[in-house]
Design a protein around this motif. Structure first.
Motif, PDB file in Angstrom:
ATOM      1  N   ALA A 191       0.842  -1.209   0.000  1.00 57.71           N
ATOM      2  CA  ALA A 191       0.000   0.000   0.000  1.00 57.71           C
ATOM      3  C   ALA A 191       0.872   1.251   0.000  1.00 57.71           C
ATOM      4  O   ALA A 191       0.606   2.205  -0.747  1.00 57.71           O
ATOM      5  CB  ALA A 191      -0.928  -0.015   1.205  1.00 57.71           C
ATOM      6  N   GLU A 192       1.927   1.255   0.798  1.00 54.48           N
ATOM      7  CA  GLU A 192       2.832   2.405   0.830  1.00 54.48           C
ATOM      8  C   GLU A 192       3.545   2.577  -0.507  1.00 54.48           C
ATOM      9  O   GLU A 192       3.725   3.703  -0.978  1.00 54.48           O
ATOM     10  CB  GLU A 192       3.831   2.266   1.981  1.00 54.48           C
ATOM     11  N   SER A 193       3.921   1.466  -1.143  1.00 58.65           N
ATOM     12  CA  SER A 193       4.616   1.549  -2.433  1.00 58.65           C
ATOM     13  C   SER A 193       3.701   2.097  -3.526  1.00 58.65           C
ATOM     14  O   SER A 193       4.183   2.622  -4.537  1.00 58.65           O
ATOM     15  CB  SER A 193       5.160   0.182  -2.843  1.00 58.65           C
ATOM     16  N   LEU A 194       2.388   1.986  -3.329  1.00 57.49           N
ATOM     17  CA  LEU A 194       1.424   2.534  -4.288  1.00 57.49           C
ATOM     18  C   LEU A 194       1.195   4.039  -4.052  1.00 57.49           C
ATOM     19  O   LEU A 194       0.393   4.656  -4.746  1.00 57.49           O
ATOM     20  CB  LEU A 194       0.090   1.784  -4.177  1.00 57.49           C
ATOM     21  N   GLY A 195       1.868   4.601  -3.056  1.00 60.96           N
ATOM     22  CA  GLY A 195       1.743   6.017  -2.762  1.00 60.96           C
ATOM     23  C   GLY A 195       0.482   6.365  -1.991  1.00 60.96           C
ATOM     24  O   GLY A 195       0.068   7.528  -1.972  1.00 60.96           O
ATOM     25  N   ALA A 196      -0.099   5.398  -1.343  1.00 62.91           N
ATOM     26  CA  ALA A 196      -1.368   5.621  -0.643  1.00 62.91           C
ATOM     27  C   ALA A 196      -1.174   6.400   0.660  1.00 62.91           C
ATOM     28  O   ALA A 196      -0.250   6.133   1.415  1.00 62.91           O
ATOM     29  CB  ALA A 196      -2.033   4.280  -0.332  1.00 62.91           C
ATOM     30  N   GLU A 197      -2.055   7.360   0.877  1.00 65.72           N
ATOM     31  CA  GLU A 197      -2.109   8.033   2.172  1.00 65.72           C
ATOM     32  C   GLU A 197      -2.986   7.248   3.131  1.00 65.72           C
ATOM     33  O   GLU A 197      -2.820   7.311   4.345  1.00 65.72           O
ATOM     34  CB  GLU A 197      -2.654   9.452   2.016  1.00 65.72           C
ATOM     35  N   THR A 198      -3.947   6.500   2.560  1.00 67.42           N
ATOM     36  CA  THR A 198      -4.870   5.669   3.334  1.00 67.42           C
ATOM     37  C   THR A 198      -5.033   4.342   2.623  1.00 67.42           C
ATOM     38  O   THR A 198      -5.114   4.298   1.402  1.00 67.42           O
ATOM     39  CB  THR A 198      -6.258   6.347   3.440  1.00 67.42           C
TER      40      THR A 198
END
Length: 161
Positions: free
Chosen positions: A89-96
């Motif tokens: 999720a973080e690698s996808l640039g997600a804030e949430t």
């Protein structure tokens, strides 16, 4: 990144029976749920993923699975552990990122959540899948919005515990 659990549950914490919700459909709840998670990655188990294949939620699906590592959906990503799912999720640039089930996935992620958005459906239902009971001293009810057939609650993990 904020990790948020989203679920509809009855007074006795039932979220499912035989792969279905045990209460009559609540279109207003489905609408607010789909709108909330539409533009962010969602984290789910393989059975939940398979049950939603005809109308996958979220911008990407991160699927925790012990048995299946590839999926025939471009937006689906395989995760072996909670940590893998969060890293993806973080690698996808997600804030949430939203955790959307099933029961075992909610259990695994409960210690990692920052927030819970829960549609509380009145009544007690028979079921075989449950949302985890949380320690109320670790959470603060931030808001409660009544709807005709459910109440939407937003819980935030306390930082002062």
């Amino acid at each position: 990144m904020e990790l948020v659990s989203v679920a509809a549950l009855s007074e006795n914490f039932v979220i499912g029976r035989d792969g279905e919700i045990p209460w009559p459909s609540i279109p207003e709840d489905k609408e607010q749920y789909r709108g909330r998670i539409a533009n962010d990655p969602v984290i789910m188990g393989r059975q939940t993923f398979d049950s939603m294949r005809d109308d996958l939620p979220g911008s990407s699906q991160i699927v925790l699975s012990r048995s299946q590592q590839t999926f025939d959906v471009d937006t689906a990503h395989y995760a072996r552990t909670v940590e893998d799912a969060i890293d993806i999720a973080e690698s996808l640039g997600a804030e949430t990122a939203y955790v959307i089930g099933g029961g075992a996935i909610y259990d695994l992620f409960q210690p990692h959540l920052d927030r819970m958005v829960l549609s509380r459906v009145p009544g007690k239902y028979e079921g075989d899948t449950f949302y985890p009971v949380w320690e109320t001293d670790e959470w603060q009810l931030e808001s409660e919005t009544p709807y005709e057939r459910f109440t939407l609650q937003e819980w935030v993990r306390r930082t002062d515990t």
